[in-house]
Design a protein around this motif. Structure first.
Motif, mmCIF file in Angstrom:
data_model
loop_
_atom_site.group_PDB
_atom_site.id
_atom_site.type_symbol
_atom_site.label_atom_id
_atom_site.label_comp_id
_atom_site.label_asym_id
_atom_site.label_seq_id
_atom_site.Cartn_x
_atom_site.Cartn_y
_atom_site.Cartn_z
ATOM 1 N N THR A 1 66.374 78.149 17.886
ATOM 2 C CA THR A 1 65.630 76.906 17.683
ATOM 3 C C THR A 1 66.337 75.992 16.695
ATOM 4 O O THR A 1 66.428 74.771 16.903
ATOM 5 C CB THR A 1 64.204 77.213 17.181
ATOM 6 N N GLU A 2 66.854 76.552 15.624
ATOM 7 C CA GLU A 2 67.564 75.759 14.624
ATOM 8 C C GLU A 2 68.826 75.151 15.215
ATOM 9 O O GLU A 2 69.176 73.999 14.921
ATOM 10 C CB GLU A 2 67.912 76.631 13.409
ATOM 11 N N CYS B 1 71.884 87.099 20.362
ATOM 12 C CA CYS B 1 70.443 86.894 20.365
ATOM 13 C C CYS B 1 69.754 87.988 21.170
ATOM 14 O O CYS B 1 70.078 88.214 22.333
ATOM 15 C CB CYS B 1 70.097 85.526 20.967
ATOM 16 N N LYS C 1 67.868 72.209 17.368
ATOM 17 C CA LYS C 1 67.408 71.112 16.515
ATOM 18 C C LYS C 1 68.584 70.378 15.871
ATOM 19 O O LYS C 1 68.601 69.134 15.799
ATOM 20 C CB LYS C 1 66.483 71.676 15.431
ATOM 21 N N ALA D 1 59.485 78.575 22.342
ATOM 22 C CA ALA D 1 60.302 77.968 21.285
ATOM 23 C C ALA D 1 61.100 76.766 21.783
ATOM 24 O O ALA D 1 61.322 75.808 21.038
ATOM 25 C CB ALA D 1 61.266 79.021 20.717
ATOM 26 N N GLU E 1 61.832 87.839 16.932
ATOM 27 C CA GLU E 1 61.436 86.506 16.483
ATOM 28 C C GLU E 1 62.530 85.826 15.657
ATOM 29 O O GLU E 1 62.756 84.619 15.791
ATOM 30 C CB GLU E 1 60.149 86.587 15.668
ATOM 31 N N ASN E 2 63.178 86.562 14.790
ATOM 32 C CA ASN E 2 64.203 85.976 13.926
ATOM 33 C C ASN E 2 65.359 85.406 14.742
ATOM 34 O O ASN E 2 65.903 84.349 14.419
ATOM 35 C CB ASN E 2 64.725 87.007 12.929
ATOM 36 N N ASP E 3 65.750 86.124 15.805
ATOM 37 C CA ASP E 3 66.846 85.651 16.656
ATOM 38 C C ASP E 3 66.455 84.366 17.375
ATOM 39 O O ASP E 3 67.258 83.428 17.495
ATOM 40 C CB ASP E 3 67.231 86.724 17.673
ATOM 41 N N ILE E 4 65.228 84.296 17.848
ATOM 42 C CA ILE E 4 64.763 83.089 18.533
ATOM 43 C C ILE E 4 64.689 81.919 17.565
ATOM 44 O O ILE E 4 64.994 80.771 17.925
ATOM 45 C CB ILE E 4 63.398 83.343 19.205
ATOM 46 N N ALA E 5 64.323 82.184 16.321
ATOM 47 C CA ALA E 5 64.270 81.127 15.307
ATOM 48 C C ALA E 5 65.652 80.520 15.077
ATOM 49 O O ALA E 5 65.785 79.304 14.869
ATOM 50 C CB ALA E 5 63.710 81.683 14.002
ATOM 51 N N ILE E 6 66.689 81.344 15.128
ATOM 52 C CA ILE E 6 68.064 80.850 14.959
ATOM 53 C C ILE E 6 68.450 79.947 16.123
ATOM 54 O O ILE E 6 69.102 78.915 15.946
ATOM 55 C CB ILE E 6 69.041 82.038 14.836
#
Length: 226
Positions: free
Chosen positions: A63-64, A51, A67, A113, A56-61
């Motif tokens: 977050t997933e 990461c 979750k 995030a 942004e894309n790395d942070i989205a991963i």
């Protein structure tokens, strides 16, 4: 058992913290651009994820993952840091920008995030530097690093105020010199009074217990001038 996120885990204090938390019985999500060092440890209850917190894309991963696997985060330790030692007249603006992207903007983005997954008793611990403390001894060559760490301190105070009613707690540790690879690269031959192991243990204890006593506070963790 608590869920702990640590950034900057490929070496130094972050690398040691991963081991401290796992040995203490907690789950760890270790974030770093280089995930191999932590993966090689083959620790139980530890997930190493590649990461770059400035993307942004790395942070989205991340977050997933939270979750789907955790649902809740108890502690996040923003340990990532970019340090360049160069005279102000020679430093590239790209390096100045990278200092802020890693030391400030990335911290803000990842915090934003992760906050939806944190309860009011959660703890966000930002790792700053004595160089970012107003009125502290300053050193030539650290205009980008120390100024960005100063910005991180102010950000911590602002977030603590904004979330004081709902939580989590926000605190910042301003570290003095610690014997790490980053310090050796910036100041070859300098011998720090503390090891990465010692500082990792201190940060772990503070991250787990500090929110009971502090919020929006700057703790200077240094036994020497730097």
């Amino acid at each position: 058992m608590k869920n702990i996120i640590i950034t900057g885990t490929s070496r130094g204090i972050g690398y040691k913290m991963v081991q401290c938390f796992v040995e203490a019985g907690h789950k760890v999500l270790a974030l770093s651009r280089n995930l191999e060092p932590v993966e090689k440890l083959k620790l139980q209850n530890c997930t190493s994820m590649s990461c770059d917190i400035s993307k942004e894309n790395d942070i989205a991963i991340v977050t997933e993952y939270i979750k789907n696997e955790w649902e809740q985060v108890d502690v996040i330790i923003h340990n990532s840091g970019f340090l360049i030692n160069a005279p102000f007249s020679e430093i590239k603006m790209s390096d100045f920008k990278k200092s802020y992207e890693v030391n400030v903007f990335g911290v803000a983005a990842l915090t934003q995030a992760v906050l939806p997954f944190m309860n009011n008793d959660g703890h966000v611990v930002n790792i700053s530097s004595m160089g970012g403390i107003q009125g502290s001894v300053k050193f030539p060559g650290l205009s980008a690093y120390s100024s960005s760490k100063g910005a991180l301190i102010t950000l911590t105070e602002l977030l603590a105020e904004e979330y004081k009613e709902s939580g989590p707690s926000f605190n910042v540790l301003a570290l003095g010199a610690v014997q790490t690879e980053m310090l050796e690269e910036a100041f070859p031959g300098y011998e720090a009074p503390l090891t990465a192991d010692e500082m990792a243990q201190y940060i772990m204890d503070f991250a787990l217990n500090g929110a009971k006593f502090y919020n929006g506070k700057i703790l200077q963790v240094s036994s020497s001038t730097p």
